[in-house]
Design a protein around this motif. Structure first.
Motif, mmCIF file in Angstrom:
data_model
loop_
_atom_site.group_PDB
_atom_site.id
_atom_site.type_symbol
_atom_site.label_atom_id
_atom_site.label_comp_id
_atom_site.label_asym_id
_atom_site.label_seq_id
_atom_site.Cartn_x
_atom_site.Cartn_y
_atom_site.Cartn_z
ATOM 1 N N VAL A 16 0.846 -1.207 0.000
ATOM 2 C CA VAL A 16 0.000 0.000 0.000
ATOM 3 C C VAL A 16 0.877 1.252 0.000
ATOM 4 O O VAL A 16 0.493 2.289 0.533
ATOM 5 N N ALA A 17 2.052 1.155 -0.629
ATOM 6 C CA ALA A 17 3.020 2.261 -0.583
ATOM 7 C C ALA A 17 2.447 3.549 -1.158
ATOM 8 O O ALA A 17 2.661 4.641 -0.611
ATOM 9 N N ASP A 18 1.716 3.462 -2.272
ATOM 10 C CA ASP A 18 1.127 4.661 -2.872
ATOM 11 C C ASP A 18 0.146 5.323 -1.906
ATOM 12 O O ASP A 18 0.156 6.550 -1.720
ATOM 13 N N SER A 19 -0.725 4.532 -1.307
ATOM 14 C CA SER A 19 -1.694 5.069 -0.361
ATOM 15 C C SER A 19 -0.994 5.660 0.858
ATOM 16 O O SER A 19 -1.395 6.705 1.372
ATOM 17 N N TYR A 20 0.063 5.011 1.312
ATOM 18 C CA TYR A 20 0.817 5.518 2.450
ATOM 19 C C TYR A 20 1.364 6.908 2.149
ATOM 20 O O TYR A 20 1.258 7.831 2.962
ATOM 21 N N ASP A 21 1.935 7.061 0.965
ATOM 22 C CA ASP A 21 2.552 8.342 0.624
ATOM 23 C C ASP A 21 1.511 9.447 0.469
ATOM 24 O O ASP A 21 1.745 10.591 0.858
ATOM 25 N N GLY A 150 -11.094 7.074 14.588
ATOM 26 C CA GLY A 150 -10.204 6.084 15.168
ATOM 27 C C GLY A 150 -10.881 4.748 15.408
ATOM 28 O O GLY A 150 -10.274 3.687 15.235
ATOM 29 N N LYS A 151 -12.151 4.775 15.794
ATOM 30 C CA LYS A 151 -12.882 3.532 16.003
ATOM 31 C C LYS A 151 -13.075 2.776 14.687
ATOM 32 O O LYS A 151 -13.139 1.545 14.669
ATOM 33 N N LEU A 152 -13.152 3.529 13.580
ATOM 34 C CA LEU A 152 -13.327 2.902 12.274
ATOM 35 C C LEU A 152 -12.030 2.315 11.726
ATOM 36 O O LEU A 152 -12.022 1.215 11.168
ATOM 37 N N ILE A 153 -10.929 3.046 11.870
ATOM 38 C CA ILE A 153 -9.701 2.624 11.187
ATOM 39 C C ILE A 153 -8.742 1.864 12.087
ATOM 40 O O ILE A 153 -7.752 1.319 11.608
ATOM 41 N N GLY A 154 -9.011 1.799 13.385
ATOM 42 C CA GLY A 154 -8.185 0.978 14.255
ATOM 43 C C GLY A 154 -7.365 1.782 15.240
ATOM 44 O O GLY A 154 -7.119 2.973 15.079
ATOM 45 N N LYS A 155 -6.923 1.093 16.259
ATOM 46 C CA LYS A 155 -6.184 1.687 17.370
ATOM 47 C C LYS A 155 -4.841 2.219 16.896
ATOM 48 O O LYS A 155 -4.140 1.582 16.122
ATOM 49 N N GLN A 156 -4.486 3.397 17.366
ATOM 50 C CA GLN A 156 -3.170 3.929 17.093
ATOM 51 C C GLN A 156 -2.254 3.635 18.273
ATOM 52 O O GLN A 156 -2.704 3.143 19.304
ATOM 53 N N TRP A 183 -1.619 19.942 12.054
ATOM 54 C CA TRP A 183 -2.847 19.504 11.387
ATOM 55 C C TRP A 183 -2.529 18.998 9.984
ATOM 56 O O TRP A 183 -1.615 19.486 9.319
ATOM 57 N N GLN A 184 -3.308 18.047 9.537
ATOM 58 C CA GLN A 184 -3.228 17.534 8.178
ATOM 59 C C GLN A 184 -4.592 17.744 7.518
ATOM 60 O O GLN A 184 -5.628 17.386 8.090
ATOM 61 N N VAL A 185 -4.596 18.318 6.320
ATOM 62 C CA VAL A 185 -5.843 18.431 5.565
ATOM 63 C C VAL A 185 -6.142 17.073 4.931
ATOM 64 O O VAL A 185 -5.327 16.525 4.193
ATOM 65 N N VAL A 186 -7.308 16.516 5.260
ATOM 66 C CA VAL A 186 -7.759 15.282 4.609
ATOM 67 C C VAL A 186 -9.029 15.600 3.832
ATOM 68 O O VAL A 186 -9.919 16.298 4.319
ATOM 69 N N ASP A 187 -9.084 15.104 2.604
ATOM 70 C CA ASP A 187 -10.278 15.302 1.798
ATOM 71 C C ASP A 187 -10.864 13.938 1.438
ATOM 72 O O ASP A 187 -10.447 12.903 1.965
ATOM 73 N N ARG A 188 -11.815 13.939 0.525
ATOM 74 C CA ARG A 188 -12.536 12.705 0.206
ATOM 75 C C ARG A 188 -11.610 11.629 -0.373
ATOM 76 O O ARG A 188 -11.855 10.428 -0.207
ATOM 77 N N HIS A 189 -10.532 12.045 -1.047
ATOM 78 C CA HIS A 189 -9.589 11.082 -1.615
ATOM 79 C C HIS A 189 -8.562 10.631 -0.580
ATOM 80 O O HIS A 189 -8.320 9.433 -0.401
ATOM 81 N N SER A 190 -7.930 11.588 0.099
ATOM 82 C CA SER A 190 -6.817 11.226 0.976
ATOM 83 C C SER A 190 -7.272 10.472 2.218
ATOM 84 O O SER A 190 -6.491 9.703 2.786
ATOM 85 N N ILE A 191 -8.516 10.647 2.643
ATOM 86 C CA ILE A 191 -8.968 9.890 3.812
ATOM 87 C C ILE A 191 -9.084 8.400 3.475
ATOM 88 O O ILE A 191 -8.897 7.530 4.337
ATOM 89 N N GLN A 192 -9.345 8.094 2.196
ATOM 90 C CA GLN A 192 -9.355 6.687 1.784
ATOM 91 C C GLN A 192 -7.939 6.118 1.771
ATOM 92 O O GLN A 192 -7.711 4.969 2.170
ATOM 93 N N SER A 197 -3.674 2.718 4.294
ATOM 94 C CA SER A 197 -2.267 2.658 4.683
ATOM 95 C C SER A 197 -2.060 2.084 6.076
ATOM 96 O O SER A 197 -0.923 1.863 6.502
ATOM 97 N N ARG A 198 -3.129 1.815 6.798
ATOM 98 C CA ARG A 198 -3.019 1.252 8.148
ATOM 99 C C ARG A 198 -2.609 -0.222 8.064
ATOM 100 O O ARG A 198 -3.170 -0.984 7.274
ATOM 101 N N SER A 199 -1.663 -0.636 8.894
ATOM 102 C CA SER A 199 -1.181 -2.017 8.835
ATOM 103 C C SER A 199 -2.280 -3.019 9.137
ATOM 104 O O SER A 199 -2.331 -4.098 8.528
ATOM 105 N N ASN A 200 -3.188 -2.686 10.059
ATOM 106 C CA ASN A 200 -4.260 -3.620 10.408
ATOM 107 C C ASN A 200 -5.245 -3.798 9.257
ATOM 108 O O ASN A 200 -5.959 -4.801 9.190
ATOM 109 N N ILE A 201 -5.287 -2.845 8.324
ATOM 110 C CA ILE A 201 -6.168 -2.932 7.165
ATOM 111 C C ILE A 201 -5.413 -3.465 5.953
ATOM 112 O O ILE A 201 -5.948 -4.238 5.155
#
Length: 304
Positions: A16-21, A150-156, A183-192, A197-201
């Motif tokens: 998931v390197a592209d998504s991570y970046d 956080g509840k949706l994407i997993g524990k940090q 702060w990080q700006v997240v939009d409809r694309h980057s939030i996906q 990019s989460r290891s648990n996913i």
């Protein structure tokens, strides 16, 4: 009990390197300055990934050698930063000589290491007055919508604190810690991309990954922010400590205790072999916008 056939979360990011970046935040410049100091120096980065932290280090004028166990991640780093030396390598077997670096820095990866082996290697490659610097972004889940995310994407790794590990090693001086807000700006694309990019996913089957991606997208759309995006708040935590003078570390031969043996040296460590420059093969990807305008007054606003 861990399923031996299941993917190793620590080695899951290449897929998931592209998504991570695209989806992961960068690091605040003030935090990196505090960790390393104001003067340019030689820096070894462990777990460099796609170069999120590397970009900040290079921007501050440091001479960086970047390592990561995953070539897919490093390909993206090398495309963005072709002048940075980068090669595959782990923290437990660092591909460089003794006593070469002013600073060893780790961003968002120290919790993956075998700490006994990694700290021995870090002590080996640092100069006599060198420093270990650790930095980690943690979502500020005091804010209601961030807690729901956080509840949706997993524990940090919000409970992670390396202080006891470094203190117990006998290799480093007292640990200093500091926290920085950004702060990080997240939009409809980057939030996906953030969720993928989460290891648990990343270790899930493709169908399960897609279900989670659509679940997070529905969560975002429910807030009605559209392409204006949201400011995702982070606490960036940093720790640094000096390596003790003339201490060379070796791992105990005991396979059960993993104990440290600290040996005092009577002479300076010898320089190692030159580092090779890697070949660039990746396609450049867009960078994530970080450090947008905003202040503490905005932090506790629920975007609903």
């Amino acid at each position: 009990m861990t399923d031996p056939a299941s993917p190793d979360p620590a080695r899951s990011f290449g897929s998931v390197a592209d998504s991570y970046d695209r989806g992961r935040p960068s690091y605040p410049t003030d935090a990196v300055k505090w960790l390393i100091g104001d003067e340019p120096c030689s820096v070894l980065e462990l777990g460099a990934g796609t170069g999120k932290l590397t970009e900040v280090l290079v921007g501050l004028g440091h001479d960086v050698f970047a390592t990561d166990p995953d070539d897919a991640m490093l390909d993206i780093l090398s495309e963005k930063l072709p002048d940075v030396r980068a090669t595959s390598g782990t923290a437990e077997q660092i591909p460089t000589g003794d006593g070469l670096y002013d600073v060893v820095i780790v961003g968002q990866a120290f919790h993956w290491f075998d700490h006994a082996k990694a700290l021995a290697e870090i002590g080996r490659v640092l100069r006599a007055d060198g420093r270990l610097a650790l930095i980690q972004n943690e979502r500020d889940e005091r804010i209601p919508w961030v807690r729901k995310l956080g509840k949706l994407i997993g524990k940090q790794e919000s409970d992670f604190d390396p202080t006891a590990i470094l203190d117990d090693s006998g290799i480093f001086s007292a640990v200093e810690a500091q926290t920085f807000r950004h702060w990080q700006v997240v939009d409809r694309h980057s939030i996906q991309d953030l969720v993928l990019s989460r290891s648990n996913i990343a270790t899930l089957e493709p169908d399960a990954q897609d279900r989670k991606r659509r679940e997070v997208l529905a969560f975002y759309d429910d807030y009605g922010r559209g392409m204006d995006g949201m400011q995702l708040p982070y606490n960036c935590r940093g720790w640094h400590a000096q390596v003790l003078p003339h201490a060379q570390v070796a791992i105990s031969t005991s396979s059960t205790t993993g104990a440290y043996e600290v040996v005092e040296l009577d002479e300076e460590p010898q320089p190692g072999v030159p580092l090779a420059k890697r070949t660039d093969t990746a396609v450049r990807l867009p960078r994530v916008i970080t450090d947008p305008d905003g202040g503490d007054d905005d932090l506790l606003i629920d975007f609903r």
